[in-house]
Write a protein that holds these residues in place. Structure first.
Motif, short mmCIF file in Angstrom:
data_model
loop_
_atom_site.label_atom_id
_atom_site.label_comp_id
_atom_site.label_asym_id
_atom_site.label_seq_id
_atom_site.Cartn_x
_atom_site.Cartn_y
_atom_site.Cartn_z
N GLU A 1 0.84 -1.20 0.00
CA GLU A 1 0.00 0.00 0.00
C GLU A 1 0.87 1.25 0.00
OE1 GLU A 1 -4.21 -1.49 1.73
OE2 GLU A 1 -3.09 -0.13 3.03
N MET B 1 -9.23 -0.76 2.35
CA MET B 1 -9.67 -1.24 1.04
C MET B 1 -10.86 -0.42 0.55
SD MET B 1 -11.55 -4.73 2.29
CE MET B 1 -12.03 -5.30 0.69
N GLY C 1 -6.38 -1.41 -3.02
CA GLY C 1 -5.88 -1.88 -1.73
C GLY C 1 -5.27 -3.26 -1.82
N GLN D 1 -13.24 4.13 1.75
CA GLN D 1 -12.44 2.99 2.18
C GLN D 1 -13.06 2.38 3.42
OE1 GLN D 1 -8.97 2.14 1.41
NE2 GLN D 1 -7.95 4.05 0.82
#
Ligand code: SAM
Ligand code: ZN
Lengths: 252, 127
Positions: free
Chosen positions: A95, B1, A117, B96
């Motif tokens: 990341e 993510m 991600g 995210q």
């Protein structure tokens, strides 16, 4: 030549340090022949954004390179990318590497892809069928008597001991019989996870992996499957130490 | 993510893969953070055709985002609908999940998310 991503922030006591294999991947993906192949396949106007997944991202050197140089390599910057690794620290490092590399692009007024991600996981286990356009894997490929075993969900959550770190490093190179035990599992999942229309994969192999047999096996899957060596490095006594094979399906 | 990732993931348990309830995974007790990202209409327009819209409706609803229309907009509709463009930009590109878990609708297994990284490693009895 495209700039190599900086990985100076990465802790190489527990994360694979970029080496000849990593650099062979960078050179191959940005070579004229692969750029041609990829652009022809993925850059038609208004075609859906390709999804690029790297398995075993380690420091993130390969994924950050693809993400940053998408415009040059694939002919478009509107690509989606994410990474998977069994090593939590490698996920964090990736990341960070992607973020540094993307920032570098922005500083030079250049585009970059859309990185979603990193995921902690075992190979392609958690991917939905048929979603991947481009899969990249520089596997643990060294023949070893034993495999370290996939970590359990609770392992390596915060601090690790020296033994934990050695296991993490072993996970990055140890390939078991012929160095192929992990790679074979990944290969078996390709027909399921790669997109039927446009899927392709780049896999790094070493001479002990018996690359010719691997390619034969893939062609044996039938229905248009192709496997070709697209680059080699480290010529020693007439045989190449490392090579990258491209796997794809040619639809009739 | 990023939330968009959920459109590409299923439960990691082999037996779940073939069931329709293992996709999408359901966010539970999730903390969201928002990155600021410059508008990127070209990306949104080209991501649109590859999105599983029904799954996205479920994900958006469960995360408390505005209700999406029952069918995906066409490229032209999205291009001319600034409001939807902004909503999708926020949901897909900026949001995210930083902490929480993802739950499989078939086996009920919970995958933890810590510091933005979802942990899909399986305990021995599920491998
Ligand atoms: C040879 S290193 C490559 C690292 C990086 N891609 C590079 O080229 O420098 C292999 C990586 O695969 C990861 N790995 C090993 N087994 C894996 C598995 N079953 N699933 C996902 N990642 C795995 C290791 O943790 C390591 O980061
Ligand atoms: Zn499940």
């Amino acid at each position: 030549m495209l700039p190599t991503p900086s990985t100076s922030h990465v802790d190489f006591e527990r994360i694979y340090e970029p080496a000849e294999d990593s650099y062979l991947l960078l050179d191959t993906l940005s070579s004229e022949t692969e750029k041609d192949f990829l652009r022809t396949r993925y850059s038609a106007a208004h075609s859906p954004s390709p999804l690029v997944v790297e398995v075993g991202t380690g420091s993130g050197v390969v994924l950050s390179f693809l993400n940053a140089h998408a415009q040059t390599i694939l002919g478009r910057a509107d690509i989606l990318t994410f990474g998977i690794d069994v090593n939590r620290f490698a996920c964090k490092a990736t990341e960070q590497t992607v973020s540094v590399t993307s920032q570098e692009q922005i500083t030079h007024d250049l585009s970059h892809g859309f990185y979603m991600g990193n995921i902690l996981g075992d190979l392609t286990n958690t991917l939905k069928a048929g979603v991947v356009d481009i899969l990249v894997f520089n596997p643990p490929y060294v023949p070893t008597a034993e495999l370290p075993g996939i970590p359990s969900p609770g392992e390596n959550t915060t601090e690790t001991s020296f033994a934990d770190d050695s296991k993490l490093l072993a996970l990055s190179y140890a390939g078991g019989v012929d160095g192929m035990e992990i790679t074979d599992r990944l290969l078996l999942s390709l027909p399921e996870v790669l997109s039927h229309q446009t899927g392709c994969a780049y896999i790094l192999l070493c001479a002990q992996n018996k690359p010719d047999k691997v390619k034969e096996r893939i062609k044996g899957w039938g229905s248009g499957w192709k496997a070709e060596t697209v680059s080699t490095s480290g010529k020693k006594g007439g045989w190449e130490k490392l090579q990258i094979i491209r796997i794809w399906r040619e639809n009739a | 993510m990023k939330v968009l990732t959920l459109n590409f993931l299923t439960c990691a348990v082999k037996a779940c893969k073939t069931t329709s309830t293992s996709f999408p995974l359901h966010p539970k007790d999730c903390e969201l953070v928002s990155d600021t990202i410059a508008p990127n209409p070209q990306l949104l327009l080209n991501v649109l055709p590859r999105i599983d819209w029904n799954a996205l409706i479920i994900t958006a609803g469960e995360l408390g985002f505005p209700t999406l229309p029952p069918t995906p907009p066409t490229r032209e509709e999205l291009e001319s609908n600034e409001k939807m463009m902004t909503e999708l930009h926020t949901l897909l590109l900026e949001t995210q999940i930083s902490e929480g878990s993802l739950v499989c609708g078939n086996c009920g297994h919970e995958y933890k998310i810590k510091e933005g990284i979802a942990n899909f490693l399986l305990p021995n009895h599920l491998v």
